[in-house]
Design a protein around this motif. Structure first.
Motif, mmCIF file in Angstrom:
data_model
loop_
_atom_site.group_PDB
_atom_site.id
_atom_site.type_symbol
_atom_site.label_atom_id
_atom_site.label_comp_id
_atom_site.label_asym_id
_atom_site.label_seq_id
_atom_site.Cartn_x
_atom_site.Cartn_y
_atom_site.Cartn_z
ATOM 1 N N PRO A 325 0.839 -1.248 0.035
ATOM 2 C CA PRO A 325 0.045 -0.026 -0.052
ATOM 3 C C PRO A 325 0.767 1.271 -0.079
ATOM 4 C CG PRO A 325 0.199 -1.019 2.241
ATOM 5 C CD PRO A 325 0.759 -1.740 1.419
ATOM 6 N N ILE A 326 0.166 2.296 -0.767
ATOM 7 C CA ILE A 326 0.906 3.597 -0.702
ATOM 8 C C ILE A 326 0.066 4.393 0.260
ATOM 9 C CG2 ILE A 326 1.272 5.826 -1.850
ATOM 10 C CD1 ILE A 326 1.834 4.223 -4.364
ATOM 11 N N THR A 331 -4.478 3.426 -2.206
ATOM 12 C CA THR A 331 -3.630 3.421 -3.467
ATOM 13 C C THR A 331 -2.697 2.395 -3.137
ATOM 14 O OG1 THR A 331 -3.988 5.977 -3.333
ATOM 15 C CG2 THR A 331 -2.357 4.720 -4.722
ATOM 16 N N PHE A 332 -2.265 1.520 -4.122
ATOM 17 C CA PHE A 332 -1.340 0.362 -4.040
ATOM 18 C C PHE A 332 -0.485 0.444 -5.247
ATOM 19 C CE2 PHE A 332 -5.905 -0.520 -2.598
ATOM 20 C CZ PHE A 332 -5.637 -0.835 -1.369
ATOM 21 N N PHE A 333 0.723 -0.297 -5.077
ATOM 22 C CA PHE A 333 1.664 -0.544 -6.182
ATOM 23 C C PHE A 333 2.210 -1.878 -6.222
ATOM 24 C CE2 PHE A 333 4.490 -0.115 -2.397
ATOM 25 C CZ PHE A 333 5.541 -0.834 -2.994
ATOM 26 N N TRP A 334 2.848 -2.142 -7.395
ATOM 27 C CA TRP A 334 3.378 -3.562 -7.725
ATOM 28 C C TRP A 334 4.583 -2.935 -8.467
ATOM 29 C CZ3 TRP A 334 3.671 -7.864 -4.697
ATOM 30 C CH2 TRP A 334 4.463 -8.864 -5.424
ATOM 31 N N GLY A 335 5.766 -3.349 -8.163
ATOM 32 C CA GLY A 335 7.088 -3.234 -9.021
ATOM 33 C C GLY A 335 7.608 -4.556 -9.208
ATOM 34 N N ALA A 336 8.374 -4.623 -10.405
ATOM 35 C CA ALA A 336 9.129 -6.043 -10.600
ATOM 36 C C ALA A 336 10.280 -5.684 -11.587
ATOM 37 C CB ALA A 336 8.035 -6.885 -11.034
ATOM 38 N N PHE A 454 6.184 -1.256 -13.465
ATOM 39 C CA PHE A 454 5.558 -0.830 -12.389
ATOM 40 C C PHE A 454 3.930 -0.779 -12.651
ATOM 41 C CE2 PHE A 454 4.098 2.823 -9.553
ATOM 42 C CZ PHE A 454 4.543 2.471 -8.338
ATOM 43 N N LYS A 455 3.278 -0.780 -11.718
ATOM 44 C CA LYS A 455 1.927 -0.831 -11.666
ATOM 45 C C LYS A 455 1.322 0.101 -10.442
ATOM 46 C CE LYS A 455 -2.519 -3.111 -12.481
ATOM 47 N NZ LYS A 455 -3.315 -4.387 -12.862
ATOM 48 N N GLY A 456 0.465 0.889 -10.723
ATOM 49 C CA GLY A 456 -0.073 1.620 -9.775
ATOM 50 C C GLY A 456 -1.531 1.727 -9.897
ATOM 51 N N GLU A 457 -2.276 1.463 -8.843
ATOM 52 C CA GLU A 457 -3.872 1.664 -8.515
ATOM 53 C C GLU A 457 -4.297 2.393 -7.514
ATOM 54 O OE1 GLU A 457 -7.286 -1.948 -8.802
ATOM 55 O OE2 GLU A 457 -5.205 -2.371 -8.116
ATOM 56 N N HIS A 458 -5.398 3.148 -7.761
ATOM 57 C CA HIS A 458 -5.923 3.837 -6.814
ATOM 58 C C HIS A 458 -7.396 3.912 -6.718
ATOM 59 C CE1 HIS A 458 -6.387 7.608 -4.235
ATOM 60 N NE2 HIS A 458 -7.529 7.867 -5.029
ATOM 61 N N LYS A 459 -7.997 3.696 -5.724
ATOM 62 C CA LYS A 459 -9.504 3.616 -5.435
ATOM 63 C C LYS A 459 -10.223 4.750 -5.172
ATOM 64 C CE LYS A 459 -9.126 -0.911 -5.746
ATOM 65 N NZ LYS A 459 -9.439 -1.905 -7.156
ATOM 66 N N PHE A 460 -10.953 5.261 -6.002
ATOM 67 C CA PHE A 460 -11.816 6.594 -5.632
ATOM 68 C C PHE A 460 -12.807 6.227 -4.821
ATOM 69 C CE2 PHE A 460 -9.479 7.356 -9.562
ATOM 70 C CZ PHE A 460 -8.919 8.580 -9.338
ATOM 71 N N THR A 461 -13.733 5.481 -5.166
ATOM 72 C CA THR A 461 -14.667 4.866 -4.261
ATOM 73 C C THR A 461 -15.004 3.366 -4.357
ATOM 74 O OG1 THR A 461 -16.236 4.994 -6.181
ATOM 75 C CG2 THR A 461 -16.081 7.017 -5.183
ATOM 76 N N LEU A 466 -8.700 3.544 -10.759
ATOM 77 C CA LEU A 466 -7.707 3.963 -11.891
ATOM 78 C C LEU A 466 -6.385 3.263 -11.656
ATOM 79 C CD1 LEU A 466 -7.285 5.868 -14.198
ATOM 80 C CD2 LEU A 466 -6.150 7.471 -12.558
ATOM 81 N N SER A 467 -6.103 2.637 -12.700
ATOM 82 C CA SER A 467 -4.696 1.895 -12.490
ATOM 83 C C SER A 467 -3.975 2.475 -13.722
ATOM 84 C CB SER A 467 -4.718 0.474 -12.562
ATOM 85 O OG SER A 467 -5.643 -0.139 -13.705
#
Length: 469
Positions: A325-326, A331-336, A454-461, A466-467
């Motif tokens: 989590p960020i 808000t979350f992320f994953w990097g590889a 790198f993948k980022g994801e954000h939950k508005f509701t 949005l990812s």
């Protein structure tokens, strides 16, 4: 439905008066904000509409022993992010959760007068649509029925046929070059016809040499989070590292309306996302020289690892991934990353010019057992010129042929630069001049590549997110 002309007029009015509003210290009204959002939805979703679907869904009915139950609250929670989605059954007791990102979910339903029903571990894979009917029992809300282990759900809401390579399969099954697409051969009717040696992360050609369900080779489509990554030749433009992949749905027969673009099957890939807990992976692979042996015939010739060049070879493969989590629950992320360093020794057999040949003397040279004949190319027109003399060797008098296959250094057709270049050429190992290889040597072939995703994801509701990858 929004009228684009009305939205356009409103946007023009907003931006025309923006400086004035800013000077007066006013904020955009809620109505203006709605218009901006509507404009983004109308004008900004056109490109996304053409993306092929990678999300899944779950639907079903809520009922009791007497029939369906309308108005029952149903909550679906992502077990990794704990982000819930809520809905209520309609008049015929049906619920539906569309556009679910591949993940593991928990579903819960409750209604006054009934025991709450909860089921854990519902795995929704890439483009998997599950039908799950929930049956409530009479009781109090404080009572609950919890299902934690059950038979795998059978997908009956999708017409496509194939198989899913989940995280466990991607980690456990052997992958040539750690290419996730090549693991697809474990799915029935998927055949590989490419050269298995060329399967590095930058080798797109071999991973495209696959036939799905009897379809054509290089006729498949490759998608990553719903976006096609297939070029005009039928090659995937990249081979994503396994550390960045959540699962791959190998769709052998695609009968769904959103699938198209190619005549073969589809590799529908979903990138890995982070959750509320930090997770990470790492790997390293080495091929030590002490564990390798020479080829059979090299050993018979008495070669050693040093003389053959094997002692100078190496292979290092490394990589890993990390995510979390960020902002918790939001808000979350994953990097590889993945890369390798490689050097192999390759044997070469070549034909190099002998000491006589490099000074223009081909009198002892044979080709297929017959002496070679060398002609002056400037005499082919049969006319005396500056490079084709009237008499002597390599002249018009000899038909352009150099006598005894010897090219004098002072001949007008001789190139002094070529003679100088030939003098720097290494001497061959053998003395033969029969056009067969006279040099056996080895060369070092270094190779390397690196990949970062790198993948980022954000939950508005609870119903919008949005990812980006």
């Amino acid at each position: 439905m929004f009228d684009k002309r009305i939205i356009g007029d409103r946007l023009h009015h907003v931006f025309q008066n923006w400086p004035k509003n800013r000077q007066e210290g006013k904020k955009l009204s809620r109505q203006t904000t709605y218009f901006l959002l509507a404009a983004g939805l109308v004008f900004g979703t056109g490109a996304a509409a053409f993306a092929q679907q990678f999300t899944g869904g779950i639907r079903g009915t809520v009922s009791d022993t007497n029939g369906v139950i309308p108005g029952a609250a149903v909550t679906l929670t992502n077990e990794a992010t704990t982000v819930p989605r809520e809905t209520v059954t309609n008049a015929v007791g049906e619920y539906n959760f569309p556009a679910l990102a591949p993940a593991t979910y928990t579903i819960r339903t409750s209604l006054p007068g009934y025991k709450a029903y909860e089921r854990h571990g519902i795995r929704i894979a890439t483009q998997q649509f599950v039908t799950l009917d929930l049956v409530l029992e009479v009781g109090t809300v404080e009572e609950s029925i919890t299902v934690t282990a059950d038979a795998p759900l059978i997908e009956t809401s999708n017409a496509s046929q194939g198989g899913v390579l989940d995280r466990q399969s991607l980690e456990d099954l052997p992958a040539p070059g750690r290419n996730a697409f090549m693991i697809g051969v474990t799915v029935p009717t998927v055949l590989s016809v490419g050269e298995p040696r060329f399967n590095r992360q930058q080798d797109q050609m071999v991973s495209s040499q696959l036939s799905l369900g009897g379809g054509g080779v290089q006729a498949n489509n490759y998608t990553l989070d719903g976006v096609p990554i297939t070029d005009m030749r039928g090659f995937p433009v990249l081979n994503p590292t396994i550390e960045a992949i959540d699962d791959v749905k190998v769709q052998v027969h695609t009968f769904d309306a959103e699938m198209g673009r190619t005549g073969g099957g589809v590799f529908n890939t979903t990138a890995r996302s982070g959750g509320n807990a930090f997770h990470g992976t790492a790997f390293y692979q080495d091929r030590p020289v002490w564990g390798q042996s020479l080829e059979y015939f090299s050993e018979k010739r008495g070669a050693t690892k040093k003389s053959s060049g094997l002692s100078e070879s190496f292979y290092h493969l490394y990589g890993g991934g990390v995510g979390g989590p960020i902002v918790r629950n939001r808000t979350f992320f994953w990097g590889a990353t993945e890369g390798y360093r490689d050097q192999v020794i390759q044997g070469l057999s070549r034909t190099w010019p002998s000491a006589r040949q490099r000074v223009g003397d081909f009198s002892a040279t044979t080709l297929n057992g017959a002496p070679v004949r060398i002609f002056n190319p400037y005499c082919r027109d049969g006319i005396v010129n500056s490079r084709c003399p009237a008499s002597g060797t390599g002249s018009l008098a000899t038909g352009g042929e150099f006598v005894n296959a010897i090219i004098p250094r002072d001949h007008p057709a001789a190139n002094p630069v070529a003679f100088k270049m030939a003098s720097y050429w290494p001497l061959p190992q053998g003395s033969n001049e029969n056009s067969l290889p006279n040099v056996d040597t080895t060369v070092n072939l270094p190779d390397f590549a690196d990949m970062l995703t790198f993948k980022g994801e954000h939950k508005f509701t609870t119903n919008s997110s949005l990812s980006g990858l």
